[in-house]
Enzyme design. Sequence first.
Site, PDB file in Angstrom:
ATOM      1  N   CYS A 201       0.803  -1.222   0.000  1.00  0.00           N
ATOM      2  CA  CYS A 201       0.000   0.000   0.000  1.00  0.00           C
ATOM      3  C   CYS A 201       0.838   1.274   0.000  1.00  0.00           C
ATOM      4  O   CYS A 201       0.284   2.370  -0.074  1.00  0.00           O
ATOM      5  CB  CYS A 201      -0.922   0.011   1.209  1.00  0.00           C
ATOM      6  SG  CYS A 201      -1.695  -1.571   1.478  1.00  0.00           S
TER       7      CYS A 201
ATOM      8  N   HIS B 139      -3.208   7.923   5.453  1.00  0.00           N
ATOM      9  CA  HIS B 139      -3.374   6.593   4.852  1.00  0.00           C
ATOM     10  C   HIS B 139      -4.824   6.162   5.079  1.00  0.00           C
ATOM     11  O   HIS B 139      -5.452   5.674   4.153  1.00  0.00           O
ATOM     12  CB  HIS B 139      -2.356   5.619   5.451  1.00  0.00           C
ATOM     13  CG  HIS B 139      -2.261   4.342   4.689  1.00  0.00           C
ATOM     14  ND1 HIS B 139      -1.986   4.304   3.339  1.00  0.00           N
ATOM     15  CD2 HIS B 139      -2.421   3.047   5.064  1.00  0.00           C
ATOM     16  CE1 HIS B 139      -1.988   3.044   2.928  1.00  0.00           C
ATOM     17  NE2 HIS B 139      -2.250   2.268   3.949  1.00  0.00           N
TER      18      HIS B 139
ATOM     19  N   GLU C 193      -2.517   5.313  13.119  1.00  0.00           N
ATOM     20  CA  GLU C 193      -2.129   6.522  12.393  1.00  0.00           C
ATOM     21  C   GLU C 193      -2.489   7.769  13.198  1.00  0.00           C
ATOM     22  O   GLU C 193      -1.710   8.732  13.243  1.00  0.00           O
ATOM     23  CB  GLU C 193      -2.805   6.556  11.017  1.00  0.00           C
ATOM     24  CG  GLU C 193      -2.347   7.747  10.182  1.00  0.00           C
ATOM     25  CD  GLU C 193      -2.803   7.680   8.734  1.00  0.00           C
ATOM     26  OE1 GLU C 193      -3.656   6.829   8.401  1.00  0.00           O
ATOM     27  OE2 GLU C 193      -2.291   8.484   7.924  1.00  0.00           O
TER      28      GLU C 193
ATOM     29  N   LYS D 292      -9.911   7.718   0.865  1.00  0.00           N
ATOM     30  CA  LYS D 292     -10.186   6.334   0.433  1.00  0.00           C
ATOM     31  C   LYS D 292     -11.684   6.015   0.422  1.00  0.00           C
ATOM     32  O   LYS D 292     -12.101   5.073  -0.251  1.00  0.00           O
ATOM     33  CB  LYS D 292      -9.444   5.345   1.328  1.00  0.00           C
ATOM     34  CG  LYS D 292      -7.941   5.294   1.030  1.00  0.00           C
ATOM     35  CD  LYS D 292      -7.252   4.160   1.750  1.00  0.00           C
ATOM     36  CE  LYS D 292      -5.803   4.019   1.325  1.00  0.00           C
ATOM     37  NZ  LYS D 292      -4.927   5.102   1.797  1.00  0.00           N
TER      38      LYS D 292
ATOM     39  N   HIS E   7      -9.401   1.939  -1.597  1.00  0.00           N
ATOM     40  CA  HIS E   7      -7.987   1.700  -1.327  1.00  0.00           C
ATOM     41  C   HIS E   7      -7.380   1.097  -2.591  1.00  0.00           C
ATOM     42  O   HIS E   7      -7.584  -0.076  -2.887  1.00  0.00           O
ATOM     43  CB  HIS E   7      -7.823   0.769  -0.122  1.00  0.00           C
ATOM     44  CG  HIS E   7      -6.402   0.693   0.365  1.00  0.00           C
ATOM     45  ND1 HIS E   7      -5.327   1.051  -0.427  1.00  0.00           N
ATOM     46  CD2 HIS E   7      -5.875   0.296   1.548  1.00  0.00           C
ATOM     47  CE1 HIS E   7      -4.204   0.879   0.266  1.00  0.00           C
ATOM     48  NE2 HIS E   7      -4.513   0.430   1.458  1.00  0.00           N
TER      49      HIS E   7
ATOM     50  N   PHE F  30       1.314  -2.876   4.527  1.00  0.00           N
ATOM     51  CA  PHE F  30       1.537  -4.219   5.057  1.00  0.00           C
ATOM     52  C   PHE F  30       3.020  -4.527   4.904  1.00  0.00           C
ATOM     53  O   PHE F  30       3.643  -4.174   3.899  1.00  0.00           O
ATOM     54  CB  PHE F  30       0.740  -5.247   4.255  1.00  0.00           C
ATOM     55  CG  PHE F  30      -0.669  -5.456   4.736  1.00  0.00           C
ATOM     56  CD1 PHE F  30      -1.190  -4.754   5.806  1.00  0.00           C
ATOM     57  CD2 PHE F  30      -1.484  -6.383   4.106  1.00  0.00           C
ATOM     58  CE1 PHE F  30      -2.488  -4.972   6.244  1.00  0.00           C
ATOM     59  CE2 PHE F  30      -2.788  -6.607   4.532  1.00  0.00           C
ATOM     60  CZ  PHE F  30      -3.282  -5.901   5.597  1.00  0.00           C
TER      61      PHE F  30
END
Lengths: 400, 92
Positions: free
Chosen positions: A162, A294, A305, A324, A329, A388
């Site tokens: 990501c 994010h 976050e 998003k 995403h 990830f």
Amino acid sequence: MRRVVITGAGTVNALARDLPGTLAAMAEGRTGIGPLELADVERLSVQIGAQVTGWEPEALFDRTKLSLYDRFTQFALVAAVEAMAQAGLAAVPGDPVRWGCVMGTAGGGNGTVNDAFRAVFAEGKNRVHPFTVPRLMNNAAASHITMAWGLMGPAFSVATACASSNHAIGLAFQMIRAGMADGMLAGGSEAMLTFGGLKAWEGLRVMSPEGCHPFSLGRTGMVQGEGAAVFVLEEYEAARARGAEILAEIRGFAMTSDAGDIVMPSVDGAARAMRGALADAGIAPGEVGYINAHGTGTAANDRTEAAAIRAVFGEAPPPVSSTKAMHGHCIGATGAIEMIACLLALRDGVLAPTLGFQAPDPDCPLDVVPNAARKADVPVAMSNAFAFGGLNAVLVLSRG
Amino acid sequence: MRPDVQDQIISIIAREAVLEPAEVRPEMTLEELGLDSLGLVEMIFAIEETFGVSVPFNANEPAQTDFDISSVGAIVRAVERLISGPSAAAVA
């Protein structure tokens, strides 16, 4: 040190097939998330996504070339055409050996893999399309952009899940700044909304069956999207000399690794990336007027976050939004598409909203620009990507 | 509580927690067993494959889902309800 500016931008995503449409959708707070249209969708437990619908590649590409283009390459090529046009470039200015391309992707030619596996496993066929390998390889989009535009300098793909496109843009920025290149096309592309791709994601049980609600109480997970965004990055003096319109300046970049868990994010890793990008830019936290988070809408990311932002920016962080809930995403393309929200903030003074916000979560004490866009004067913006694998990449931009 | 179902689930959980089945007792929680988020997702996958059921579980809202994971015994009862089908669950 050489300065690096963005002079062109192009995109394809569920909101629009171009930059003006995407900027307008972000300012309006429109979502591209809807029912997925793909084969065997009834066998998926999650049946929503931010899909590029009505995509007709036959109308966009020469038939002989199209057989080499996976959907993720198609998105990237269309975005690159728009970016070059916006930069006012019919061809690379100067020496093509000094121009290159870095593209992020996580799934690469996932649709090609899906089709080939379906043919040999489900349909019992004993052969697949002869171009299966050149279509599926992760560097296909970057390579086809170099061929389309004659970019003969450094070119490669980045796969950091990501965070792929933030890493791609950050590396391209560093190469121009360091003098390795004079101009780069950089961004990301992803087309993983396939039956096999979504089945893989279902297994992790982090996807929402109903919608994306970043930072909101009661959020139910992430919603996948697809698309691409490509930017033209140039050395500042050269861009000025040719009279290019400067969309923004890339001021700083940092990447960190959590060295912790393969899926669970870390406050420390994210905070170190944000601090590192600010230090690289020589910009104080108080100067940042907008953070594109994010903000995946998962319980774990948003909580982590938010804590990292508070750790870096203190008790009064700048407005933060996750776009998003609009474009989904987009995994390896997401940072590039989210860079457009930073351009919207810097250039138009509009903070794209966090859609789907239902109620404040005490674990996410942030001003997330809930549900409606807001006017604000933003001289400096930050874009976060936390992948990830614990790989974090943060960019800091200022008005051009 | 069907002993065969309980034994199989304890065996699955023990494998994920890297313990002997005899060390896993019904009143224990997954935290006590040291099962992390990935171990939990793998455990659910193993349960689905073993019993041919579909477990309603979203890692984003574990407390909201119909599948109770508060203890080993709760998981066994939840699987038994899934095996006996939605109509039986509604009556219970």
